[in-house]
Design an enzyme around this catalytic site. Sequence first.
Site, PDB file in Angstrom:
ATOM      1  N   TYR A   1      32.238 -35.954  -5.315  1.00  0.00           N
ATOM      2  CA  TYR A   1      31.233 -34.895  -5.098  1.00  0.00           C
ATOM      3  C   TYR A   1      31.501 -34.048  -3.864  1.00  0.00           C
ATOM      4  CZ  TYR A   1      28.052 -38.387  -2.692  1.00  0.00           C
ATOM      5  OH  TYR A   1      27.469 -39.326  -1.910  1.00  0.00           O
ATOM      6  N   GLU A   2      30.818 -32.914  -3.803  1.00  0.00           N
ATOM      7  CA  GLU A   2      31.088 -31.860  -2.793  1.00  0.00           C
ATOM      8  C   GLU A   2      32.536 -31.385  -2.874  1.00  0.00           C
ATOM      9  OE1 GLU A   2      28.457 -30.900  -1.624  1.00  0.00           O
ATOM     10  OE2 GLU A   2      27.148 -32.632  -1.617  1.00  0.00           O
ATOM     11  N   GLY A   3      33.056 -31.326  -4.079  1.00  0.00           N
ATOM     12  CA  GLY A   3      34.455 -30.897  -4.274  1.00  0.00           C
ATOM     13  C   GLY A   3      35.343 -32.115  -4.364  1.00  0.00           C
TER      14      GLY A   3
ATOM     15  N   ARG B   1      30.666 -31.732   3.423  1.00  0.00           N
ATOM     16  CA  ARG B   1      32.002 -32.309   3.214  1.00  0.00           C
ATOM     17  C   ARG B   1      32.382 -33.273   4.341  1.00  0.00           C
ATOM     18  NH1 ARG B   1      35.471 -27.402   0.199  1.00  0.00           N
ATOM     19  NH2 ARG B   1      34.484 -27.839  -1.821  1.00  0.00           N
TER      20      ARG B   1
END
Lengths: 596, 596
Positions: free
Chosen positions: B439-441, B295
């Site tokens: 992406y990655e949340g 993140r």
Amino acid sequence: MQVYEAPLRDMKFVLHELHTDDGFGNLEALEEFTPDLVDAVLEEAAKVAQEVLLPLNRVGDIEGCTLENGVVRTPKGFREAYDLFREGGWCALASDPEWGGQGLPEQVNKMTEEMICSANLAFSLYPGLTHGGTTAMEGYASDELKQAYLPKMVSGEWSGTMCLTEPHCGTDLGMLRTKAVPQDDGSYKLSGAKIFISAGEHDLTENIVHLVLARLPDAPEGVKGISLFLVPKYLPKDDGTPGPANGVSVAAIEHKMGLKGSATCQLNFDESTGWLVGKPNKGMEAMFTMMNIERVSVGIQGLGVGEAAYQSAVWYAKERLQGRSLSGVKNPDGPADPIIVHPDVRRMLMTMRAYNEGCRAISGWVSRALDAQKHATDPEVKQRAEDFVALMTPVVKALFTDLGFESANLAVQCYGGHGYIAESGVEQYVRDARIAMIYEGTNGIQALDLVGRKLPAHTGRYLRAFFHPVAQFIEAHKEDEAAGPMIEALEKAFGALQLSTATIAQKGMADPEEAAAAATDYLRLTGLVAMGYCFARAALIAQARLAEGVEDAAFYKAKIATARFFFDRILPQATAAFLAIKSGKASIMSLEVEAF
Amino acid sequence: MQVYEAPLRDMKFVLHELHTDDGFGNLEALEEFTPDLVDAVLEEAAKVAQEVLLPLNRVGDIEGCTLENGVVRTPKGFREAYDLFREGGWCALASDPEWGGQGLPEQVNKMTEEMICSANLAFSLYPGLTHGGTTAMEGYASDELKQAYLPKMVSGEWSGTMCLTEPHCGTDLGMLRTKAVPQDDGSYKLSGAKIFISAGEHDLTENIVHLVLARLPDAPEGVKGISLFLVPKYLPKDDGTPGPANGVSVAAIEHKMGLKGSATCQLNFDESTGWLVGKPNKGMEAMFTMMNIERVSVGIQGLGVGEAAYQSAVWYAKERLQGRSLSGVKNPDGPADPIIVHPDVRRMLMTMRAYNEGCRAISGWVSRALDAQKHATDPEVKQRAEDFVALMTPVVKALFTDLGFESANLAVQCYGGHGYIAESGVEQYVRDARIAMIYEGTNGIQALDLVGRKLPAHTGRYLRAFFHPVAQFIEAHKEDEAAGPMIEALEKAFGALQLSTATIAQKGMADPEEAAAAATDYLRLTGLVAMGYCFARAALIAQARLAEGVEDAAFYKAKIATARFFFDRILPQATAAFLAIKSGKASIMSLEVEAF
């Protein structure tokens, strides 16, 4: 997935309830277009958009246009769709009946444009640019040219282009180099290279009519030496049908970020025969007639894509199951709740919704003024309508396209990772919408037009056509409890706008860079106030209808909810814009060029 | 044109002047990394980025990755570049020396990551994901797995992936279906379909190590029944070299909006052999170790693209001649002035510049905390560093990627029509940067993480690691005339943040939807305050240096100018965010689902 159903209910609200008068009174010339007739047109337009154009939107993006041996081919299905479109009379909707047009009110025309842009932005460029061309010709071309070209362009049999940009000049047209050499027969030979020509070459029509900016041999330098010419792809024969080729060739089609179904061409004019439109060296004036029409239409493009993006996002947010509602399970039979239950997803959907409804309301207002400017019999009304259109044209262009792009991005965000994949269809909206912030004058240029030309014109007269109804409305509803917090918020934003106007007028007089430094934020602030005014009025109408006990209460309740969201969550941007304007040019301009 | 020169001067400022302590004191373990050594590493990294990776950025976009007969090919030149990158030791930069890493401070590592992302975002994914994988393995894998895999992954000989998402679940991993069946030898057989797997298959390394989330047969439902497994593409032979294929196949590579040089794969696991990493049903914990590292790195991606976009826009704004300066001709020998003279262009450039410098300053701060969390000997300091990292991880991820995307769009806007054409290279930045917000949340998930997990944790302890230094700084400089208006503006924004925190804590306790409705604006507000704090500190340092009479005064003057711009033009967003937070959830949630 790209889904789209024309927002007819909201369109009818804007036309029949929100913008029936706007201080422009009754327009007798348009009385034949009764609400029933208007609704019927909108419903037919919706069918064309949904059934004919929407299914080709992804096709256009995937296939794009191709250039082979000088011939440009549009994506599969575009030709058939264009034929249907033209045969249905959709090309001629807003044009003058004198040339075969249907003379529909601009209010209806703009709603139709919105639908077409929602369904297929790339397709919309082909008929769209023709309309700008015919309007310029109606105002400036000789009778002979009108007779020879207008009927075929209005019907859509032939299409039109605007050839302005050259590789080294876009915004600064004063630098353009394309030459026009007078011939003995009164025609001209044009030579030069143009780029970014939308619909510059394609296979939809049997002829293409280019309106080209060029310089006469004895022209003064800069923008004062630019003339407008009509240059057909094929020279018409005596019987009016396309004859010999006219030296216009396609050097390339541009590889663009999006809008791939629209053929954007580099055109070479090689001693092409053309005819003067308007007076020598007065091309910019005629061009701006075209350009101003296109600017409003480009704004509508932003709205169109924003609406399509919103609908596609709503569809997905109801479909996609992920996580559980924080306020308790909503879909107990499924493995998860639809993501529309999540406040942050709802925030995105409401933002898009408010942008779209707000822009549509402004669009209805501006097109009401477009109709009044054309058809009002009272010169005072006519003037006021013209002033309002002049003021709002850059706002519509820049605000709508900024917000449309933001909506497209919010739609992608609602889809998460799936939105980044081409198959979802929503990333196309981002790529397609991006150009609308640029062409027909970048949004920065729109802002400069607003503060540099429109504000000072006639000592602020244009602005009064906007400020007056807003001030009057606030005054009339200040004590109105039902309107309460909305009017308060609107009044505050309007105050910030008035103060900003005074600041810009004052500082800008001494230093034009001060006005330029404030321009973009000022345009946004103006747009937000216009939107706030429309939403407050819409909410009051909705409240009244609900009090009357209407049948479709759901629509009016939703209108109030969206208005409330606008005042709570969007209008606060006005404060940020106001503070930025107040800070002046110093922090923008103080860094030395070398330090960048 | 894509131009890029690593902003080494600013990086050195951040490392050696702005974030030398941050209350984390001296980290003895990192003393060997002297400023000279750090600078040498950064300079070498700059060369790799500029000379090896940048020239492949457009190639990657144009060619993309291809899948043929189950084999994925990366774009031309990527393989050679990866070999150079790996041989130069760049894969191993931040990893633990125990496994062959160089153990460089995260502060240096993050600056290097920024350069790589500026030069070639698609390329950065190949080594980038491996690093997340090795860190998770260091924390959770058995010694046997570590011995067998870590040295090869750390060196970059083998690469890594994170296999989380499945077609029906991304954010809501509790729904995942991939199964892991225990075998007698302690291994597992994994079967299932994963999508959106970055670097899932490619031709850069001889083996690929997948870290896969899956369910054991007896696993509880939801996220509590997820375990993490290591599944190599090829099973290692006894000598450690890749042996037989392991049933991992590529169903497709995704057709994405951008990032085309990165192979994003749909992977099928068909009875693939894997080994448990960490404890059964505790996969989410190990996965979050990976995820949190990624993140921050994804945030850096946003900054990286933002910087490249800025530089490309500056290059064009100095090159492109169009119009004349409002304050008098600046380029009398040319046909027009460079567009950098225009205030609205300058506004866009300054915005990008402020975003980049602001994000880089925050990045330096957070990576200083990453270093302290690893190397501090004082447990109080260590805890505070951990708290700060936990708090700022979602802020870095969401804020940097939002602003990076905005910068990419501003760059396109500076280019005008040319920016929409692929050849310009800047529209690629828009398409590439777009995924980082997802992406990655998604950034919405980051905001929920911030208000839902990070704020309430240990009764607000994480927040104190951020609020305390900011409050202390404001207090210390309140009377400082040189800091004057900046401190005032910062104090106001900080006050809004404190008030918002209290509101969310209070309302959110009774109704979690209230916190969720405020989340995105709250994250932005937090980010703006962090940026304001960094800019105010940077400006004070710069003022001091100038007073001392430093050699490169231009750098420090520019820093002050950029800081001033931030306070004048960017920080006002804080007010809008505050007002939106204050309005609560009502206007977001009141519209019925059916009304959308």
